[in-house]
Design a protein around this motif. Structure first.
Motif, PDB file in Angstrom:
ATOM      1  N   TYR A   1       0.664  -1.148   0.078  1.00 57.12           N
ATOM      2  CA  TYR A   1       0.005  -0.295  -0.288  1.00 57.12           C
ATOM      3  C   TYR A   1       0.673   1.681  -0.424  1.00 57.12           C
ATOM      4  O   TYR A   1       0.925   2.092  -0.751  1.00 57.12           O
ATOM      5  CB  TYR A   1      -0.934   0.240   1.025  1.00 57.12           C
ATOM      6  N   ARG A   2       2.025   1.172   0.776  1.00 57.03           N
ATOM      7  CA  ARG A   2       3.412   2.271   0.624  1.00 57.03           C
ATOM      8  C   ARG A   2       3.118   2.414  -0.713  1.00 57.03           C
ATOM      9  O   ARG A   2       3.614   3.726  -0.846  1.00 57.03           O
ATOM     10  CB  ARG A   2       3.746   2.179   2.085  1.00 57.03           C
TER      11      ARG A   2
ATOM     12  N   ARG B   1       2.037   1.592  -3.684  1.00 56.62           N
ATOM     13  CA  ARG B   1       1.209   2.530  -4.762  1.00 56.62           C
ATOM     14  C   ARG B   1       0.444   4.071  -3.876  1.00 56.62           C
ATOM     15  O   ARG B   1       0.452   4.587  -4.933  1.00 56.62           O
ATOM     16  CB  ARG B   1      -0.390   1.689  -4.101  1.00 56.62           C
ATOM     17  N   GLU B   2       0.378   4.280  -2.847  1.00 53.90           N
ATOM     18  CA  GLU B   2       0.209   5.415  -2.598  1.00 53.90           C
ATOM     19  C   GLU B   2       1.675   6.362  -3.116  1.00 53.90           C
ATOM     20  O   GLU B   2       0.919   7.643  -3.441  1.00 53.90           O
ATOM     21  CB  GLU B   2       0.278   5.029  -1.093  1.00 53.90           C
TER      22      GLU B   2
ATOM     23  N   VAL C   1       1.325   7.249  -6.643  1.00 52.61           N
ATOM     24  CA  VAL C   1      -0.047   7.843  -6.587  1.00 52.61           C
ATOM     25  C   VAL C   1       0.262   9.304  -6.071  1.00 52.61           C
ATOM     26  O   VAL C   1       0.047  10.260  -6.837  1.00 52.61           O
ATOM     27  CB  VAL C   1      -0.796   7.786  -5.891  1.00 52.61           C
TER      28      VAL C   1
ATOM     29  N   ASN D   1      -6.652   4.919   1.514  1.00 55.79           N
ATOM     30  CA  ASN D   1      -6.991   3.439   0.860  1.00 55.79           C
ATOM     31  C   ASN D   1      -8.110   3.347  -0.911  1.00 55.79           C
ATOM     32  O   ASN D   1      -8.217   2.034  -1.111  1.00 55.79           O
ATOM     33  CB  ASN D   1      -6.464   2.141   0.906  1.00 55.79           C
TER      34      ASN D   1
ATOM     35  N   ASN E   1      -8.582   3.663  -4.086  1.00 56.12           N
ATOM     36  CA  ASN E   1      -7.989   3.983  -5.249  1.00 56.12           C
ATOM     37  C   ASN E   1      -8.670   2.488  -6.422  1.00 56.12           C
ATOM     38  O   ASN E   1      -9.090   2.678  -7.567  1.00 56.12           O
ATOM     39  CB  ASN E   1      -6.613   3.385  -5.216  1.00 56.12           C
TER      40      ASN E   1
ATOM     41  N   ASP F   1      -6.381  -5.141  -2.495  1.00 55.06           N
ATOM     42  CA  ASP F   1      -6.197  -4.634  -2.050  1.00 55.06           C
ATOM     43  C   ASP F   1      -5.982  -4.269  -0.557  1.00 55.06           C
ATOM     44  O   ASP F   1      -6.610  -2.608   0.015  1.00 55.06           O
ATOM     45  CB  ASP F   1      -6.169  -2.957  -2.629  1.00 55.06           C
ATOM     46  N   ASP F   2      -5.767  -5.114   1.060  1.00 60.10           N
ATOM     47  CA  ASP F   2      -6.354  -4.664   1.757  1.00 60.10           C
ATOM     48  C   ASP F   2      -5.027  -4.325   2.621  1.00 60.10           C
ATOM     49  O   ASP F   2      -4.289  -4.166   1.939  1.00 60.10           O
ATOM     50  CB  ASP F   2      -6.087  -6.573   2.352  1.00 60.10           C
ATOM     51  N   LEU F   3      -5.337  -4.101   3.858  1.00 55.91           N
ATOM     52  CA  LEU F   3      -4.210  -2.861   4.283  1.00 55.91           C
ATOM     53  C   LEU F   3      -3.408  -3.733   5.741  1.00 55.91           C
ATOM     54  O   LEU F   3      -2.203  -3.823   5.744  1.00 55.91           O
ATOM     55  CB  LEU F   3      -4.524  -1.609   5.049  1.00 55.91           C
TER      56      LEU F   3
END
Lengths: 369, 482
Positions: A360-361, A363-364, A367, B317, B319, B343-345
């Motif tokens: 996730y980091r 992806r962020e 972006v 999150n 997206n 896309d879980d965290l």
């Protein structure tokens, strides 16, 4: 959060309230009006007896000495009975009894029922009653000593720590806070991983006003950073200390990048040939440290990400060359790629349980780039 | 030991924390070894027996410590039944309603038992229990709730800093605020007057770690005006308080959106970081802890694990594209397809494994960790946590639009009523994203991330109090094995 636990006081009189002549004028009240409530609790006979009289007393609105005895009896069986505490407090006010006896009783009960909200709250109410009196300072000082003693029995007790913070803010007094940092030090010397003590340190240094001798905030921040780095060098894999480090930087709006040389020492595999260098700004890990340390890698990635965003000049080329030779070829592109590499190593090697978060980091960062 | 199950590093520097941590890891490791490669089974029947025993026969004497939490005991049992997909016969429903109504205080709110003072926590538990078993009309419970008096009780415990005492002469903490906001939302008594300053209070409880503490300390200037600073958090970041604070923050969004003045903020980046840090590593079987450097405990499966479902509502999150009816997106409830998603965290698979391997007591009921006993509290929150790890329930714009189309306003409406209603009921399970470890037989019901009720129960009670007809969900994709 509530949880079931048993409590059976041992040193209590055996006589039921229903057998005591001084209670003969009161008719105990049943708990339920309906005959078959669901999910009932199987009370002991003494508890059922006492709470029956308590309900009758509340209905009558009686506030007398015997109410103090009755409520104490119930509290000893169930210290979470907030209605009983509430009624006891009102009775105490109505009787205008001296507080000493109550305080003494609370000293006993707080130790016995350390995990109960109500015992700590009752102490607060008693302290508030003394707030405007001439001995308010000594009451607060005594309270801090009591809390310190209680923390020996349970070093991470949530109620005890927040109670301490409440006393310090409520009785906001220079002398009360004077030895607070020493107190935190003692706690952390005993267990450097005690997160409650780290949080307390943050409260004392940054959130309870500015004390004499601490007006120079830049110096205070520097002192805190040094203190934390020293503690990280003792036990590098300690998330409490790393979180504190981040907290200090965030609070003072300082860039993480200023700790790059320190963090780099912890983001590389253990080197058994390391030579002891005395560098107070960058204390090295002990020889037994298990490196690389996840928190250091994360910290480093944050530094790279921020730099990538700021589009600043590299200050770390040399460090990268030494510690991440394999990353060198990325230097031509940008620092975001470096942070991505670190996040990937966290996701797939060093901190795999949080793989989703590290992805996730990445992806962020892409972006927001 | 699996290759990834490395002990937590202690850098040859042992302290009391590392001792208890190592002991726990040894116990948990045994629970994976014992289970080997066995397919984990949710022992639904054993848990049901445990719950029914408590429900019908009652609780043993050691539960005297919960005598002031009787609504909780019943609420945990009833909601556990719901999560386990068990309905109830009319007779037991009526007995439940009759029991609950004995807890209502004559001056409003509910107490921890008959004759006990009104308190925010049992008020939430009693109202949620009524959402599950109650109904409109005489003796149905819903219309016997005195909402005017309850509102007066709420206002009577309100503090100048936007917080609330949990009861007269009692403490302030964010659990109480969460309980008040859920109750007021369900019963349509949530007003701007009631929640003035509450969002700022919640924000002030966030600590430097990113999670939230139990409360904060107000300082007042002359006037007295509430000062923005200092406003220190009392206590460190904690899983239970963090869930309550975050859910409260989201319940307050209609008010924040409508306000024109300066708005309080929370640091979502630090919050997300703190939440993910609470997940234990592989050697801890991926269970959650409630504070930094503390031990994993099954109840945080909900308090922390359940918090993740709330993050998307505050812009974290987001997206991916929801509400698609693309059947190709629907995946079967099989472990094989696990990595295809998502896309879980956090690690939803590991959390389920913690609950299934370590959280279940062999004699029924769920628990903190082995070798502890099961109890009603842990049974509920382990099951709710399992549910949040199996399902993704999110706020859906399509569902919101659907509810908005059938909204009917009434005279002298609080202008935010509609928004509160839509904001609360637009949660739907994202199709094709459920992930059931151990196979479809382990499936439990999805639960509403804000209320910890099923969406159906939340719709039932809110539809009644807001006088709305809830439209059926028209865009349901063919759900796999549901």
């Amino acid at each position: 959060m509530p949880s079931a636990s048993s409590s059976t006081p041992k040193d209590e009189p055996k006589t039921l309230f229903s057998e005591r002549p001084e209670w003969a004028d009161v008719q105990a009240l049943e708990q339920y009006e309906i005959s078959n409530p669901l999910a009932p609790i199987f009370y002991s006979e003494e508890y059922k007896d006492a709470t029956g009289y308590f309900r009758a007393i509340v209905k009558k609105g009686e506030m007398s000495e015997r109410v103090m005895e009755l409520t104490e009896f119930i509290i000893r069986h169930n210290p979470a009975h907030y209605t009983v505490w509430q009624y006891r407090y009102k009775t105490l006010l109505a009787l205008q009894s001296p507080l000493e006896a109550e305080i003494k009783l609370m000293d006993e009960l707080a130790v016995k029922f350390l995990k109960t909200y109500q015992v700590w709250h009752h102490r607060r109410l008693l302290l508030l009653l003394q707030r405007d009196s001439s001995n308010s300072f000594s009451a607060a000082a005594k309270e801090l000593a009591f809390v310190a003693q209680s923390l020996k029995a349970d070093e991470k007790n949530y109620h005890t720590w927040s109670h301490r913070q409440w006393v310090l803010s409520q009785f906001d007094h220079e002398d009360l806070c004077a030895s607070e940092l020493d107190f935190v030090d003692d706690m952390l010397n005993h267990d450097v991983r005690n997160n409650s003590a780290w949080h307390h340190r943050f409260f004392v240094v940054f959130q309870s006003g500015v004390r004499e001798g601490e007006e120079d905030r830049a110096r205070v921040v520097k002192r805190e950073l040094t203190y934390t780095k020293q503690n990280i060098s003792l036990a590098p894999n300690n998330p409490s200390a790393w979180n504190y480090l981040r907290g200090v930087l965030d609070y003072s709006k300082m860039p993480y990048a200023q700790l790059t040389s320190f963090v780099n020492l912890y983001a590389v595999p253990t080197d058994s040939d390391v030579i002891d260098i005395v560098d107070l700004d960058n204390p090295p890990p002990s020889k037994d440290a298990q490196l690389p340390c996840v928190a250091a890698l994360e910290f480093l990635a944050d530094i790279y990400e921020k730099r990538g965003k700021d589009d600043e000049e590299y200050g770390t080329t040399a460090a990268v060359e030494v510690y991440f030779p394999s990353f060198l070829h990325f230097l031509e592109s940008n620092e975001l790629i470096l942070s991505k590499q670190v996040w990937k190593s966290l996701a797939h090697e060093h901190d795999t349980i949080r793989q989703k978060y590290w992805e996730y980091r990445i992806r962020e960062a892409l972006v927001n780039a | 030991m699996r290759p990834s199950q490395k002990p937590t590093p202690i850098d040859a520097f042992p302290t009391p924390t590392s001792h208890t941590q190592a002991e726990t890891e040894a116990v948990l490791l045994k629970h994976t070894l014992d289970n080997g490669d066995a397919k984990p089974v949710l022992e639904k029947n054993a848990h049901l027996q445990f719950l029914i025993r408590n429900f019908v026969q009652g609780f043993p004497q050691r539960y005297t410590s919960q005598d002031a939490s009787q609504p909780w005991l019943l609420c945990w049992i009833l909601q556990s039944f719901s999560v386990l997909q068990v309905g109830m016969d009319p007779n037991n429903k009526q007995r439940s309603i009759d029991t609950i109504m004995e807890w209502q205080h004559p001056d409003g709110g509910f107490g921890g038992g008959p004759g006990q003072s009104a308190h925010l926590l049992p008020t939430y538990a009693a109202v949620c229990a009524l959402a599950i078993v109650g109904r409109p009309g005489p003796n149905g419970g819903w219309d016997q709730i005195d909402r005017t008096k309850m509102y007066n009780f709420f206002m009577s415990v309100k503090q100048p800093d936007g917080s609330f005492l949990v009861a007269e002469h009692a403490e302030v903490d964010v659990r109480g605020i969460y309980c008040l906001l859920v109750t007021a939302t369900l019963l349509d008594i949530l007003t701007p007057e009631l929640v003035e300053g509450t969002a700022s209070f919640i924000a002030s409880c966030q600590t430097y770690e990113g999670g939230f503490s139990s409360s904060s300390q107000p300082y007042f200037g002359p006037g007295p005006t509430l000062l923005d600073s200092p406003r220190p958090a009392l206590g460190e970041a904690h899983g239970g308080y963090t869930y309550c604070a975050l859910a409260s923050w989201i319940l307050l969004q209609p008010f924040l959106n409508a306000s024109t003045g300066p708005k309080p903020t929370v640091n979502t980046k630090n919050l997300v970081r703190w939440l993910v840090q609470m997940q234990g590593t592989e050697i801890e079987l991926g269970g959650f802890k409630g504070r930094t450097n503390k031990l994993v405990d099954g109840c945080y499966s909900w308090w922390v694990g359940g918090s993740f479902a709330l993050l998307e509502s505050i812009g974290v999150n987001v997206n991916h594209n929801h509400d698609t009816n693309d059947p190709a997106k629907a995946k079967p409830d099989a472990e094989e397809s696990w990595d295809d998603v998502d896309d879980d965290l956090f690690n939803r698979k590991a959390l389920q494994e913690y609950i299934l391997f370590a959280g279940q007591h062999p004699a029924g009921g769920l628990r903190d960790k082995p070798p502890k006993n099961a109890d009603a509290y842990h049974t509920m929150y382990c099951l709710a946590g399992l549910s949040s790890a199996q399902h993704r329930v999110i706020q859906s714009p399509a569902r919101r639009a659907e509810l908005a189309r059938s909204w009917t306003s009434s005279a002298n409406d609080n202008p935010l009523r509609e928004d509160i209603f839509l904001h609360s009921l637009s949660w739907v399970e994202e199709e094709g994203t459920s992930k059931i470890i151990g196979g479809a037989a382990n499936r439990v019901n999805a639960t509403h991330p804000l209320f910890n009720l099923t969406v159906t129960h939340a719709e039932g009670i809110m539809g009644h109090f807001y006088k709305q007809t809830i439209p059926p969900k028209s865009f349901r994709a063919p759900g796999p094995a549901s």
